[in-house]
Design a protein around this motif. Structure first.
Motif, PDB file in Angstrom:
ATOM      1  N   VAL A   1     -43.351 -88.253  21.502  1.00 28.47           N
ATOM      2  CA  VAL A   1     -43.386 -88.817  20.150  1.00 28.47           C
ATOM      3  C   VAL A   1     -44.789 -89.296  19.780  1.00 28.47           C
ATOM      4  O   VAL A   1     -45.228 -89.139  18.630  1.00 28.47           O
ATOM      5  N   GLN A   2     -45.537 -89.828  20.743  1.00 27.45           N
ATOM      6  CA  GLN A   2     -46.889 -90.287  20.435  1.00 27.45           C
ATOM      7  C   GLN A   2     -47.807 -89.123  20.094  1.00 27.45           C
ATOM      8  O   GLN A   2     -48.628 -89.200  19.178  1.00 27.45           O
ATOM      9  N   GLN A   3     -47.661 -88.027  20.819  1.00 32.30           N
ATOM     10  CA  GLN A   3     -48.481 -86.852  20.528  1.00 32.30           C
ATOM     11  C   GLN A   3     -48.117 -86.273  19.160  1.00 32.30           C
ATOM     12  O   GLN A   3     -48.990 -85.842  18.389  1.00 32.30           O
ATOM     13  N   HIS A   4     -46.842 -86.271  18.862  1.00 33.39           N
ATOM     14  CA  HIS A   4     -46.386 -85.764  17.563  1.00 33.39           C
ATOM     15  C   HIS A   4     -46.939 -86.623  16.433  1.00 33.39           C
ATOM     16  O   HIS A   4     -47.361 -86.111  15.377  1.00 33.39           O
ATOM     17  N   ARG A   5     -46.960 -87.932  16.607  1.00 31.49           N
ATOM     18  CA  ARG A   5     -47.478 -88.827  15.570  1.00 31.49           C
ATOM     19  C   ARG A   5     -48.963 -88.569  15.314  1.00 31.49           C
ATOM     20  O   ARG A   5     -49.422 -88.607  14.171  1.00 31.49           O
ATOM     21  N   LEU A   6     -49.714 -88.285  16.380  1.00 30.21           N
ATOM     22  CA  LEU A   6     -51.142 -88.028  16.219  1.00 30.21           C
ATOM     23  C   LEU A   6     -51.395 -86.754  15.428  1.00 30.21           C
ATOM     24  O   LEU A   6     -52.223 -86.730  14.508  1.00 30.21           O
ATOM     25  N   VAL A   7     -50.701 -85.683  15.772  1.00 30.34           N
ATOM     26  CA  VAL A   7     -50.975 -84.404  15.103  1.00 30.34           C
ATOM     27  C   VAL A   7     -50.476 -84.435  13.664  1.00 30.34           C
ATOM     28  O   VAL A   7     -51.057 -83.784  12.788  1.00 30.34           O
TER      29      VAL A   7
ATOM     30  N   PRO B   1     -37.856 -89.952  11.293  1.00 26.23           N
ATOM     31  CA  PRO B   1     -39.212 -90.523  11.307  1.00 26.23           C
ATOM     32  C   PRO B   1     -39.692 -90.809  12.724  1.00 26.23           C
ATOM     33  O   PRO B   1     -38.985 -91.442  13.517  1.00 26.23           O
ATOM     34  N   ALA B   2     -40.894 -90.336  13.045  1.00 21.53           N
ATOM     35  CA  ALA B   2     -41.412 -90.463  14.413  1.00 21.53           C
ATOM     36  C   ALA B   2     -41.640 -91.910  14.804  1.00 21.53           C
ATOM     37  O   ALA B   2     -41.495 -92.270  15.983  1.00 21.53           O
ATOM     38  N   LEU B   3     -41.995 -92.752  13.843  1.00 17.92           N
ATOM     39  CA  LEU B   3     -42.251 -94.155  14.168  1.00 17.92           C
ATOM     40  C   LEU B   3     -41.002 -94.826  14.712  1.00 17.92           C
ATOM     41  O   LEU B   3     -41.058 -95.567  15.697  1.00 17.92           O
ATOM     42  N   GLY B   4     -39.860 -94.561  14.097  1.00 19.07           N
ATOM     43  CA  GLY B   4     -38.608 -95.134  14.584  1.00 19.07           C
ATOM     44  C   GLY B   4     -38.247 -94.632  15.964  1.00 19.07           C
ATOM     45  O   GLY B   4     -37.743 -95.395  16.809  1.00 19.07           O
ATOM     46  N   VAL B   5     -38.494 -93.342  16.226  1.00 19.56           N
ATOM     47  CA  VAL B   5     -38.229 -92.790  17.554  1.00 19.56           C
ATOM     48  C   VAL B   5     -39.125 -93.457  18.597  1.00 19.56           C
ATOM     49  O   VAL B   5     -38.695 -93.769  19.704  1.00 19.56           O
ATOM     50  N   ALA B   6     -40.397 -93.700  18.219  1.00 20.00           N
ATOM     51  CA  ALA B   6     -41.334 -94.348  19.145  1.00 20.00           C
ATOM     52  C   ALA B   6     -40.871 -95.759  19.497  1.00 20.00           C
ATOM     53  O   ALA B   6     -40.844 -96.146  20.672  1.00 20.00           O
ATOM     54  N   VAL B   7     -40.489 -96.537  18.488  1.00 13.95           N
ATOM     55  CA  VAL B   7     -40.029 -97.911  18.743  1.00 13.95           C
ATOM     56  C   VAL B   7     -38.786 -97.904  19.632  1.00 13.95           C
ATOM     57  O   VAL B   7     -38.658 -98.709  20.565  1.00 13.95           O
TER      58      VAL B   7
END
Length: 381
Positions: free
Chosen positions: A299-305, A253-259
């Motif tokens: 990770v932020q760019q991935h979350r947006l797309v 999950p991208a959110l966990g990677v971002a945190v």
């Protein structure tokens, strides 16, 4: 190649300011406005131009952006006066504004969903590589003549344009209305992601902008390229973080990677006062710190797309704006902070900004879990 050229162009001018000021007959602060006007133009133009060019196929949009970018650098290199150089930097920024966003949306469009993270890591890796290699090489070329650096950047743009024309297929994004493309901007999640990006970049660049002064105790009296070694170590870390994050967001999950990336950056910034006085320790710290910075951007760019694929050009443009505004805020904040604390302690207020980004992202995750978790049945209450 295109994003490598943009990254080199965006940051290398700062190291050439004394030579530019002397050649154009202005003060160094005035020459510094060449950097400011480039960053501000790019930040403002990126989302607007990304939207205007979104109906074009990605190859044509990249070709157009690179032509403007190359012409802007050539005019800057030929500028006999400060005013013409300033106008040429605005033109260059207009070309640069859409290159990263367009390249990212093209990579997403031609890549299977399970490999999107790694594809974006390759594209953003061009920006990262520019900090590790482009800036030192640009300054080395500029030590002979600052105009040669801009000619070299223009040549990179030409090579990228030729490669894109020869190898990138025609890529059309899904046909959607203007209202549909702009719809994600009304979503709190998108604004939260962009705000977190701005905050974490401001934190990282509060320190990076003044890394030379922060590590003066470690580099003074050692070999002449000591600071270059630290910057190179940071760039290698960012490059590694880019690709590691690209791999992770394809699997987890991208959110966990971002945190994780934000929290890691917070810790690395907070402990920086303990590391910057010894050369070897500073280089090791810079490598690990750079990895957290590199992870954050991917990770932020991935979350947006992932959130709105059809609006990718607009969202990527806004993401570029958030990054460059964060860089500018970090430079200003770091300068102001030195009025009330030692330059070696800049990592402490920088860590506060990164902690805010971590908190915002963590709170977003809690809110998502709260709205998606099933309610307990009445008989269980």
């Amino acid at each position: 190649m295109a994003t490598f050229a943009v990254g080199t162009d965006a940051f290398v001018i700062a190291g050439l300011l004394p030579a530019i000021a002397t050649d154009l007959g202005v003060s160094i602060p005035a020459a510094g406005q060449l950097v400011t006007v480039f960053a501000l133009t790019l930040a403002i133009a990126a989302p607007v131009l990304s939207w205007l060019l979104s109906p074009l196929d990605r190859r044509k949009a990249l070709q157009l952006a690179l032509v403007v970018f190359v012409v802007g650098n050539i005019v800057t290199a030929l500028s006999p006066t400060y005013l013409l150089a300033l106008l040429a930097r605005i033109l260059t920024a207009l070309g640069a504004a859409t290159i990263t966003a367009t390249a990212s949306s093209a990579a997403v469009a031609i890549t299977p969903a399970e490999r999107r993270g790694r594809a974006m890591a390759v594209v953003i890796g061009g920006l990262t590589l520019s900090t590790a290699l482009g800036m030192p090489l640009g300054n080395l070329i500029g030590s002979v003549d600052w105009r040669l650096t801009l000619w070299a950047v223009a040549a990179l743009g030409v090579v990228a344009a030729v490669g894109i024309s020869a190898s990138l297929p025609k890529v059309m994004l899904p046909t959607t209305s203007l209202a549909a493309r702009l719809a994600p901007l009304r979503q709190p999640k998108v604004l939260t992601i962009l705000m977190a990006t701005l905050l974490v970049m401001a934190g990282h660049y509060t320190v990076y902008t003044y890394i030379g002064a922060m590590t003066a105790d470690a580099t003074t009296g050692s070999f002449p390229q000591a600071l270059t070694m630290i910057l190179f170590a940071w760039g290698v870390g960012v490059f590694a973080g880019n690709f590691f994050a690209g791999y992770l967001v394809d699997k987890r999950p991208a959110l966990g990677v971002a945190v994780t990336a934000f929290a890691g950056g917070t810790v690395l910034l907070a402990i920086s006062p303990l590391t910057v006085s010894h050369l070897v320790i500073a280089a090791v710290w810079a490598t690990i710190w750079g990895a957290t910075d590199g992870m954050a951007s991917v990770v932020q760019q991935h979350r947006l797309v992932t959130f709105a694929p059809a609006s990718a050009p607009v969202l990527f443009g806004l993401n570029s704006s958030a990054i460059y505004v964060g860089v500018a805020v970090g430079g200003v904040f770091g300068g102001l902070a030195q009025d009330w604390l030692s330059v070696t302690l800049l990592g402490v207020p920088a860590a506060v900004l990164a902690l805010l980004a971590t908190t915002v992202t963590f709170a977003e995750g809690r809110a998502i879990r709260a709205t998606t978790s099933p309610r307990a049945p009445e008989y269980a209450q």
